[in-house]
Design a protein around this motif. Structure first.
Motif, short mmCIF file in Angstrom:
data_model
loop_
_atom_site.label_atom_id
_atom_site.label_comp_id
_atom_site.label_asym_id
_atom_site.label_seq_id
_atom_site.Cartn_x
_atom_site.Cartn_y
_atom_site.Cartn_z
N CYS A 179 -3.82 -4.50 1.59
CA CYS A 179 -3.46 -3.42 0.66
C CYS A 179 -4.70 -2.79 0.06
O CYS A 179 -4.81 -1.55 -0.01
N GLU A 214 3.11 3.26 -8.39
CA GLU A 214 2.36 2.04 -8.70
C GLU A 214 3.08 1.18 -9.73
O GLU A 214 3.02 -0.05 -9.69
N ALA A 240 0.84 -1.20 0.00
CA ALA A 240 0.00 0.00 0.00
C ALA A 240 0.87 1.25 0.00
O ALA A 240 0.58 2.23 -0.72
N VAL A 293 -6.54 -0.39 2.26
CA VAL A 293 -5.89 0.91 2.43
C VAL A 293 -6.05 1.78 1.20
O VAL A 293 -6.29 2.99 1.30
N VAL A 294 -5.94 1.18 0.02
CA VAL A 294 -5.87 1.99 -1.21
C VAL A 294 -7.16 1.96 -2.02
O VAL A 294 -7.20 2.54 -3.11
#
Length: 698
Positions: free
Chosen positions: A357, A318, A311, A360-361
């Motif tokens: 992850c 990315e 994350a 969180v994102v």
């Protein structure tokens, strides 16, 4: 010198943190290599629990020996007490050392993985080599960026074109959002009033947010330098930590392999203006966490840690996370095919990490793909690597021909696969000689497949298409992947080559040391071999050129008399990919006003919302761009003037600002004067007050 003091304190703190991390007791056991030739422990080594299977006859033999030894001890005690029962029984066999243990047959699964990937590091006190490695990397990064350090305020990395200015703007916009409690995923300081989707751009929120105090105190140029400097040094340090932890190699050889991973030509090329590709310090930590999961120790706990790391990497870059997943997937598939690792534990841990992850994102990713100013895909021209790059030299490599390197690459920041003949030959030799090791096979597959993919949809040799289709043609239409430049897949091979180099040099060290019957001689031969292999990829300092000076109109606050709340500034010419100097004006003005147009990625005007670089040109910005290109004074008819007024209304422009230092200033001054009348000259600029044309629109 505030920024210099802050930089020194930050660099020192990071170095101490790295030293502490390297000095931590490391678990004995892992998964790649034997700890020492012959298995001889070193002073200070600890004990490690390990799953291992034994046959019953082996267990019975050991138990019999132990019982015999206990009986002998009992008789010895009895003799010392004068007890006649202490005499050995007639015909009793003497007790000797236990018979040599027959090694159990190899078994697949976590135990075998534990043997294959074994830690070189031990819970020993801090070693000098562990401290010298990150310190050396920091010095090397300082040398590469020495020109920028010396001219932080007045220089920039020119071979990145205007990329440095773009990232400095991201850091500044992030800090401004935090101070004003605005949405951290969006900013209208650029492309006003539509704004910029920061998640859909390389805004590096994962570093911009924690470094916001530095940005506010010393400016975004200092933050950019810190990210570049520590990005290079910490990435190499993190690979050194992983190699020392997981590979049974000499610390010096681990440092050389990690140095290649952190300072390879591709990494140095991206340092010209892509800090999101330079800051890869989390990648080795994520790789280590995946290995721990595959060992089946605590897959859920390690999965949570992996998810949090992933994350964080999403908010740093990315694309680096995607490249990491590709590399780990390729290497992991080979190891699993050899029966190494626990597939169930791996699936459980990775699924846990993916869930953490995503939790969180999830919202930021939704904003990126569906929020304001989002886009569906970004078109790029063919971006595969020229095959000749593999044996060529990058622009910033020692002794390279910059023009020859430029002819083989997209631009100076995308010289991703210049490895040179010695390194490729060395890597091939290591794979051939150590082919029986599953880890070497896995690393070899990662190198070959990633370099193959990086060739793009058609193989090109010395700028000429060969007609040979590349594998990327099968992947380029996949969602998300379609936005990736295939040339960057060569970066996946960089740490794999570093690991192969370290393993190969260790074999050279051992063989030479045994032949000369002297360990230092072996290390010297390995170091000489490393010098021969790495000499063609030794980096040189990055090119720094002077920035255009920021007019005092912005630095002394004079702009406030010309821009009202809710209004914006239109630079002449409007900022774009090739000229983003206006973004620096905002930093000097403490981000007090927004700009029309800019350098960013946003949606185009089509229904498909495909991405494009910069704002869609308006009639006025296009007209100014044509004046700059031609260098001749232009006029505007009545229809154009009316359209110019509508463009100013749409952008809520209060002032048009032309810097005196612009090369096309004379032509622009005459052209704009013919449309908007005479400007006011002040603070190194010419200003046209157009509030009378746009106030009615608010």
């Amino acid at each position: 010198m505030t920024w210099a003091v802050a930089l020194a304190v930050l660099a020192g703190g990071v170095l101490v943190a790295v030293a502490w991390l390297l000095a931590r007791p490391r678990p004995v056991g892992g998964f790649w290599e034997d700890p020492e030739p012959g298995g001889v422990p070193r002073p200070g080594d600890g004990f490690a629990s390990q799953l291992r299977g034994y046959r019953m006859d082996q267990v019975d033999t050991v138990v019999d020996v132990l019982e015999a030894r206990l009986a002998e001890h009992d008789r010895d005690i009895a003799r010392r007490r004068g007890d006649p029962r202490g005499a050995p029984a007639a015909g009793a066999a003497p007790v000797g050392p236990p018979p040599a243990e027959e090694p159990p047959p190899p078994r697949p699964g976590p135990a075998a993985l534990h043997e294959e990937v074994r830690a070189a590091g031990r819970p020993v006190p801090l070693r000098r080599s562990d401290l010298l490695a990150p310190a050396t990397y920091l010095l090397l990064a300082t040398w590469l960026l020495s020109g920028l350090i010396a001219d932080l305020r007045t220089g920039y990395l020119s071979q990145g074109v205007q990329d440095q200015q773009a990232f400095e703007w991201y850091f500044g916009a992030t800090a401004h959002n935090l101070v004003t409690l605005a949405n951290p995923l969006f900013s209208d300081l650029q492309n006003f009033p539509a704004g910029v989707n920061l998640m859909a751009n390389a805004s590096m929120l994962g570093l911009g947010v924690p470094l916001a105090p530095l940005t506010l105190m010393a400016g975004p140029s200092a933050t950019f330098l810190v990210v570049e400097l520590l990005g290079l040094a910490l990435t190499a340090s993190a690979w050194f930590w992983l190699f020392r932890r997981r590979l049974a190699v000499h610390p010096l050889l681990a440092a050389l392999g990690a140095g290649l991973a952190g300072f390879a030509p591709g990494m140095v090329a991206h340092a010209n203006g892509h800090p999101n590709f330079v800051a890869q310090a989390l990648v080795p930590v994520m790789v280590d966490r995946v290995v721990r999961i595959a060992e089946g120790r605590r897959p859920v706990r390690d999965g949570v840690a992996l998810g949090l790391l992933a994350a964080w990497q999403v908010f740093i870059g990315e694309e680096v996370l995607l490249l990491t997943a590709i590399g780990v997937g390729l290497g992991g598939a080979v190891l699993l095919a050899h029966g190494l690792g626990d597939p169930r534990a791996l699936a459980r841990g990775v699924a846990t990490g993916a869930g953490v992850c995503l939790a969180v994102v999830a919202v930021p990713l939704w904003w990126q793909f569906a929020g304001p100013q989002s886009y569906t895909a970004l078109w790029h021209p063919p971006a595969g690597n020229d095959l000749a790059q593999l044996w060529g030299r990058a622009t910033r490599s020692l002794g390279a021909d910059p023009w020859q390197a430029a002819a083989l690459s997209m631009n100076r920041t995308e010289e991703n696969s210049f490895f040179g003949v010695p390194l490729l030959v060395a890597a091939l030799s290591v794979v051939v000689v150590l082919w029986r090791r599953p880890l070497v096979r896995a690393l070899g597959v990662v190198v070959v497949v990633s370099l193959w993919l990086s060739l793009g949809e058609e193989v090109v040799l010395h700028g000429r298409a060969t007609g040979i289709p590349g594998p990327w043609a099968l992947l380029e239409q996949l969602p998300v992947v379609e936005n990736v430049l295939p040339t960057r897949l060569a970066l996946v091979a960089v740490p794999a080559l570093g690991a192969l180099l370290a393993l190969g040099l260790e074999e050279v060290r051992r063989a030479a040391g045994q032949y000369a019957a002297h360990e230092a001689a072996g290390l010297g031969v390995a170091a000489l071999a490393a010098a021969l292999v790495l000499l063609p990829v030794v980096p040189t300092p990055l090119v720094v050129e002077p920035r255009a000076a920021v007019p005092t109109f912005f630095s002394d606050g004079s702009w406030r008399e010309w821009v009202d709340d809710g209004g914006s500034v239109l630079a002449a010419p409007a900022p774009w990919v090739g000229d983003a100097r206006a973004l620096e004006w905002q930093a000097q003005a403490r981000w007090g006003f927004p700009l029309v147009a800019g350098y960013f990625v946003g949606p185009g005007t089509t229904a498909e919302r495909r991405g494009q670089y910069g704002a869609t040109p308006t009639a006025l910005t296009q007209w100014m761009a044509e004046v700059v290109e031609s260098g001749a004074v232009a006029t505007a008819d009545e229809a154009q003037r009316r359209q110019f007024g509508r463009d100013l209304d749409a952008g809520r422009v209060d002032a048009i600002v032309l810097p005196d230092s612009h090369p096309a200033a004379p032509a622009l001054l005459a052209s704009l004067t013919g449309v908007f009348g005479a400007p006011v000259g002040t603070g190194g600029v010419h200003v046209w007050d157009v509030r009378s044309l746009t106030d009615d629109a608010r």
